[in-house]
Scaffold this motif. Structure first.
Motif, PDB file in Angstrom:
ATOM      1  N   TYR A  19       0.859  -1.187   0.000  1.00 17.96           N
ATOM      2  CA  TYR A  19       0.000   0.000   0.000  1.00 17.96           C
ATOM      3  C   TYR A  19       0.893   1.234   0.000  1.00 17.96           C
ATOM      4  CZ  TYR A  19      -3.236   3.579   1.550  1.00 17.96           C
ATOM      5  OH  TYR A  19      -3.975   4.731   1.630  1.00 17.96           O
ATOM      6  N   VAL A  20       0.682   2.113  -0.972  1.00 17.16           N
ATOM      7  CA  VAL A  20       1.467   3.349  -1.042  1.00 17.16           C
ATOM      8  C   VAL A  20       0.515   4.533  -1.112  1.00 17.16           C
ATOM      9  CG1 VAL A  20       3.200   4.657  -2.330  1.00 17.16           C
ATOM     10  CG2 VAL A  20       3.284   2.147  -2.333  1.00 17.16           C
ATOM     11  N   ASP A  21       0.561   5.392  -0.100  1.00 18.51           N
ATOM     12  CA  ASP A  21      -0.203   6.630  -0.163  1.00 18.51           C
ATOM     13  C   ASP A  21       0.676   7.670  -0.851  1.00 18.51           C
ATOM     14  OD1 ASP A  21      -1.523   8.984   0.144  1.00 18.51           O
ATOM     15  OD2 ASP A  21      -2.070   8.646   2.243  1.00 18.51           O
ATOM     16  N   CYS A  22       0.417   7.902  -2.124  1.00 18.35           N
ATOM     17  CA  CYS A  22       1.305   8.755  -2.921  1.00 18.35           C
ATOM     18  C   CYS A  22       1.324  10.202  -2.426  1.00 18.35           C
ATOM     19  CB  CYS A  22       0.907   8.715  -4.389  1.00 18.35           C
ATOM     20  SG  CYS A  22       0.938   7.050  -5.075  1.00 18.35           S
ATOM     21  N   SER A  23       0.318  10.605  -1.649  1.00 15.89           N
ATOM     22  CA  SER A  23       0.366  11.979  -1.155  1.00 15.89           C
ATOM     23  C   SER A  23       1.465  12.138  -0.104  1.00 15.89           C
ATOM     24  CB  SER A  23      -0.993  12.406  -0.591  1.00 15.89           C
ATOM     25  OG  SER A  23      -1.320  11.648   0.551  1.00 15.89           O
ATOM     26  N   ASP A  24       1.911  11.021   0.471  1.00 14.13           N
ATOM     27  CA  ASP A  24       3.054  11.054   1.392  1.00 14.13           C
ATOM     28  C   ASP A  24       4.372  10.777   0.679  1.00 14.13           C
ATOM     29  OD1 ASP A  24       1.600  11.628   3.668  1.00 14.13           O
ATOM     30  OD2 ASP A  24       1.227   9.515   4.130  1.00 14.13           O
ATOM     31  N   TYR A  25       4.295  10.128  -0.469  1.00 12.70           N
ATOM     32  CA  TYR A  25       5.504   9.733  -1.218  1.00 12.70           C
ATOM     33  C   TYR A  25       5.319  10.151  -2.663  1.00 12.70           C
ATOM     34  CZ  TYR A  25       5.781   6.951   2.998  1.00 12.70           C
ATOM     35  OH  TYR A  25       5.784   6.554   4.308  1.00 12.70           O
ATOM     36  N   ARG A  26       5.696  11.394  -2.956  1.00 15.37           N
ATOM     37  CA  ARG A  26       5.312  11.967  -4.242  1.00 15.37           C
ATOM     38  C   ARG A  26       6.271  11.689  -5.389  1.00 15.37           C
ATOM     39  NH1 ARG A  26       1.541  16.666  -3.594  1.00 15.37           N
ATOM     40  NH2 ARG A  26       0.651  16.237  -1.563  1.00 15.37           N
ATOM     41  N   ASP A  39       9.030   9.478  -7.712  1.00 11.66           N
ATOM     42  CA  ASP A  39       9.142   8.101  -8.164  1.00 11.66           C
ATOM     43  C   ASP A  39       9.972   7.284  -7.165  1.00 11.66           C
ATOM     44  OD1 ASP A  39       8.971   5.916  -9.795  1.00 11.66           O
ATOM     45  OD2 ASP A  39      10.606   6.552 -11.118  1.00 11.66           O
ATOM     46  N   ALA A  40      11.094   7.862  -6.699  1.00 11.86           N
ATOM     47  CA  ALA A  40      11.967   7.134  -5.782  1.00 11.86           C
ATOM     48  C   ALA A  40      11.267   6.879  -4.448  1.00 11.86           C
ATOM     49  CB  ALA A  40      13.271   7.906  -5.559  1.00 11.86           C
ATOM     50  N   GLN A  41      10.595   7.910  -3.918  1.00 12.91           N
ATOM     51  CA  GLN A  41       9.917   7.732  -2.628  1.00 12.91           C
ATOM     52  C   GLN A  41       8.812   6.689  -2.718  1.00 12.91           C
ATOM     53  OE1 GLN A  41       8.614  11.744  -2.008  1.00 12.91           O
ATOM     54  NE2 GLN A  41      10.417  12.330  -0.816  1.00 12.91           N
ATOM     55  N   ALA A  42       8.024   6.769  -3.767  1.00 11.33           N
ATOM     56  CA  ALA A  42       6.907   5.829  -3.914  1.00 11.33           C
ATOM     57  C   ALA A  42       7.437   4.409  -4.134  1.00 11.33           C
ATOM     58  CB  ALA A  42       5.992   6.259  -5.057  1.00 11.33           C
ATOM     59  N   SER A  43       8.506   4.273  -4.925  1.00 13.20           N
ATOM     60  CA  SER A  43       9.068   2.941  -5.185  1.00 13.20           C
ATOM     61  C   SER A  43       9.670   2.353  -3.914  1.00 13.20           C
ATOM     62  CB  SER A  43      10.144   3.018  -6.274  1.00 13.20           C
ATOM     63  OG  SER A  43       9.583   3.496  -7.475  1.00 13.20           O
ATOM     64  N   GLU A  82      -4.265   7.960  -3.895  1.00 12.99           N
ATOM     65  CA  GLU A  82      -4.061   9.368  -4.267  1.00 12.99           C
ATOM     66  C   GLU A  82      -3.004   9.477  -5.363  1.00 12.99           C
ATOM     67  OE1 GLU A  82      -4.810  12.235  -1.530  1.00 12.99           O
ATOM     68  OE2 GLU A  82      -6.054  10.900  -0.338  1.00 12.99           O
ATOM     69  N   ILE A  83      -3.163   8.667  -6.396  1.00 13.88           N
ATOM     70  CA  ILE A  83      -2.161   8.562  -7.456  1.00 13.88           C
ATOM     71  C   ILE A  83      -1.991   9.870  -8.217  1.00 13.88           C
ATOM     72  CG2 ILE A  83      -3.824   7.648  -9.153  1.00 13.88           C
ATOM     73  CD1 ILE A  83      -1.528   5.905 -10.220  1.00 13.88           C
ATOM     74  N   ASP A  84      -3.005  10.739  -8.167  1.00 15.72           N
ATOM     75  CA  ASP A  84      -2.881  12.032  -8.870  1.00 15.72           C
ATOM     76  C   ASP A  84      -1.823  12.934  -8.237  1.00 15.72           C
ATOM     77  OD1 ASP A  84      -5.044  13.781  -6.951  1.00 15.72           O
ATOM     78  OD2 ASP A  84      -5.382  11.635  -7.130  1.00 15.72           O
ATOM     79  N   THR A  85      -1.361  12.590  -7.024  1.00 11.49           N
ATOM     80  CA  THR A  85      -0.318  13.416  -6.403  1.00 11.49           C
ATOM     81  C   THR A  85       1.091  12.910  -6.728  1.00 11.49           C
ATOM     82  OG1 THR A  85      -0.441  12.112  -4.365  1.00 11.49           O
ATOM     83  CG2 THR A  85      -1.789  14.091  -4.453  1.00 11.49           C
ATOM     84  N   LEU A  86       1.162  11.829  -7.493  1.00 18.18           N
ATOM     85  CA  LEU A  86       2.470  11.279  -7.868  1.00 18.18           C
ATOM     86  C   LEU A  86       3.086  12.137  -8.972  1.00 18.18           C
ATOM     87  CD1 LEU A  86       4.002   8.727  -6.951  1.00 18.18           C
ATOM     88  CD2 LEU A  86       2.898   7.480  -8.798  1.00 18.18           C
ATOM     89  N   ASP A  87       4.391  12.409  -8.849  1.00 17.24           N
ATOM     90  CA  ASP A  87       5.056  13.311  -9.796  1.00 17.24           C
ATOM     91  C   ASP A  87       5.077  12.809 -11.236  1.00 17.24           C
ATOM     92  OD1 ASP A  87       5.537  15.091  -7.873  1.00 17.24           O
ATOM     93  OD2 ASP A  87       7.689  14.693  -7.652  1.00 17.24           O
ATOM     94  N   ASP A  88       5.306  11.524 -11.426  1.00 15.91           N
ATOM     95  CA  ASP A  88       5.338  11.016 -12.799  1.00 15.91           C
ATOM     96  C   ASP A  88       4.807   9.584 -12.870  1.00 15.91           C
ATOM     97  OD1 ASP A  88       7.377   9.073 -12.340  1.00 15.91           O
ATOM     98  OD2 ASP A  88       8.850  10.684 -12.344  1.00 15.91           O
ATOM     99  N   ASP A  89       4.835   8.990 -14.051  1.00 15.10           N
ATOM    100  CA  ASP A  89       4.182   7.690 -14.252  1.00 15.10           C
ATOM    101  C   ASP A  89       5.147   6.521 -14.297  1.00 15.10           C
ATOM    102  OD1 ASP A  89       2.406   9.666 -15.017  1.00 15.10           O
ATOM    103  OD2 ASP A  89       2.780   9.264 -17.140  1.00 15.10           O
ATOM    104  N   LEU A  97       6.592   4.619 -12.118  1.00 18.20           N
ATOM    105  CA  LEU A  97       6.251   3.476 -11.271  1.00 18.20           C
ATOM    106  C   LEU A  97       5.112   2.665 -11.902  1.00 18.20           C
ATOM    107  CD1 LEU A  97       6.388   1.777  -8.717  1.00 18.20           C
ATOM    108  CD2 LEU A  97       5.080   3.530  -7.516  1.00 18.20           C
ATOM    109  N   LEU A  98       4.105   3.387 -12.328  1.00 17.93           N
ATOM    110  CA  LEU A  98       2.955   2.734 -12.934  1.00 17.93           C
ATOM    111  C   LEU A  98       3.369   1.983 -14.199  1.00 17.93           C
ATOM    112  CD1 LEU A  98       0.060   2.581 -12.195  1.00 17.93           C
ATOM    113  CD2 LEU A  98      -0.370   4.672 -13.472  1.00 17.93           C
TER     114      LEU A  98
END
Ligand SMILES: Nc1ncnc2c1ncn2[C@@H]1O[C@H](COP(=O)(O)OP(=O)(O)O)[C@@H](O)[C@H]1O
Ligand SMILES: [Mg+2]
Length: 404
Positions: A98-105, A107-111, A160-167, A169-170
């Motif tokens: 589970y990744v809350d992208c609003s906390d990890y915006r 690519d590196a943080q979310a990954s 909250e994937i709309d807060t992720l900086d780029d795509d 990871l996806l």
């Protein structure tokens, strides 16, 4: 359960006799699947998407849209947790992150968070470096972890994937299996609070990643009543007066349909009763809780503003309260009252032109509304201003209420 014999007046830690299990109405509490009400179709649809993964096949990727407080995160987490249990019963190695992208915006943080969440679900914490790696390296850790643990199916919730900086990871999640990087089947649950994000996401996702789309509508009063009723055991027996839950539900349905805010209002009403050392929660506590929330919201809205903006809002609020016939006022009239307030406070009043411009800025923030009026013959046109908030709330928020 909270301990009961704790309402002794002399005890500074005394908590009164309102709550039996306060946790149930606190933000952040993730209830059991059985406590989810009014989302049967959505739970079932997501269950269908994850179903194949519970028997060792590929999960379908799902996108969930809906306003805040409509149960998206809750449903995604609960159904995924349940899928893991189902897979265990089938002897299938199912894992999720589970990744809350609003906390990890980034690519590196979310990954990194994805690797972290997977490791912690596998109880192998400590294997993921806190920092220093590139996004792709963090993802490699995930692929390796999946491999070493013989995971069949892996589901990633990107909240909250709309807060992720780029795509990136996806994209890499959608290619990991076919590119041979990951051995497990991979599915993604994308969640966005913004329905407008849909077009952008569709553009960015390759079509193989768009199996399913769910829209969560705001809750109506009936659903909110059910949600609140299912948490009524947060309170001691007979503490909630009968009209309390229907009232919170009705107010919340009218204003936003947000379950989080509704639960929070119920909690705040309980706290007010507790603080006042009363034995029951009444509809008066609900009114007060709603008013406090409005005051808090307004206070945070004006937090960073200058004292002069506050004098202006004070002037407009006083005019609104004291003038029965109208709620729109010309700049000049507001200016006169404003100058008095500034003077009283020992501040040099700004020019009328400056006040005029500040009023226009507040209209931009949605605090006031400014409109041109024609004026009479030969009068020219004027700008008139109206307060968009309840003036009593504004006065309270400014600390200027008479009752203070
Ligand atoms: N159908 C429901 N049944 C029970 N509780 C719910 C339901 N929907 C939302 N909630 C509660 O309301 C709060 C907000 O839900 P959440 O899933 O975080 O909303 P979203 O992710 O859509 O903003 C959470 O505390 C959640 O437990
Ligand atoms: Mg959410």
């Amino acid at each position: 359960m909270e301990h009961r014999d704790n309402d002794d007046e002399d005890n500074i830690f005394s908590t009164g006799s309102i709550f039996a299990n306060r946790e149930l109405v606190r933000i952040g509490h993730v209830p059991e699947l059985s406590r989810i009400v009014g989302r049967d179709n959505e739970v079932r649809a997501l269950g269908q998407a994850l179903g194949p993964a519970t028997i060792g096949g590929p999960p379908e990727t799902t996108t969930i849209y809906g306003k805040t407080g409509t149960g998206k995160s809750l449903v995604a987490r609960c159904v995924t947790r349940e899928a893991k249990l189902e897979a265990e019963r089938n002897d299938v190695a199912f894992q999720f992150a589970y990744v809350d992208c609003s906390d990890y915006r980034t690519d590196a943080q979310a990954s990194r968070e994805m690797a972290h969440s997977l490791a912690s679900n596998l109880n192998i914490n400590g294997d993921v470096p806190q920092s220093g790696l590139a996004a792709a390296d963090y993802r490699d850790i995930t692929w390796k972890t999946l491999k070493y643990n013989n995971v069949n199916s892996f589901v990633v919730i990107l909240d909250e994937i709309d807060t992720l900086d780029d795509d990136e990871l996806l994209r890499s999640l959608s290619r990991a299996k076919e590119s041979g990087k990951a051995s497990a089947y991979i599915g993604v649950i994308c969640i966005s609070n913004k329905v407008e994000f849909r077009d952008r996401l569709n553009e960015r996702l390759n079509s193989s990643l768009q199996d399913k789309e769910l829209i969560f509508d705001p809750y109506d009063a009936g659903q909110l009543r059910e949600i609140l009723n299912s948490r009524a055991d947060a309170f001691e027996e007979d503490v909630l007066e009968e009209e309390v839950i229907p009232k919170v539900a009705a107010l919340a349905a009218r204003a936003h349909g947000d379950a989080r805010k509704a639960i929070d209002t119920l909690y705040e009403a309980g706290r007010l009763a507790e603080t006042a050392r009363e034995q029951t929660v009444t509809s008066t506590h609900v009114d007060e809780a709603v008013e406090r929330a409005a005051i808090n919201r307004f206070q945070s809205l004006i937090e960073g503003t200058t004292p002069h903006v506050k004098y202006i809002l004070h002037a407009l609020a006083v005019l609104t309260v004291e003038t029965p016939k109208t709620d729109v006022f010309r700049t000049h009239r507001i200016y006169n009252v404003y100058s008095n307030f500034a003077d009283e406070d020992g501040a040099e009043p700004l020019s009328e032109e400056r006040v005029y411009r500040l009023l226009k800025e507040q209209s931009f923030l949605g605090i006031t509304e400014s409109n041109h009026t024609g004026g009479g013959r030969g009068e020219g046109s004027y700008l008139e201003h109206r307060l968009l908030q309840d003036p009593e709330i504004v006065l309270q928020a400014l600390g200027r209420a008479k009752t203070d």
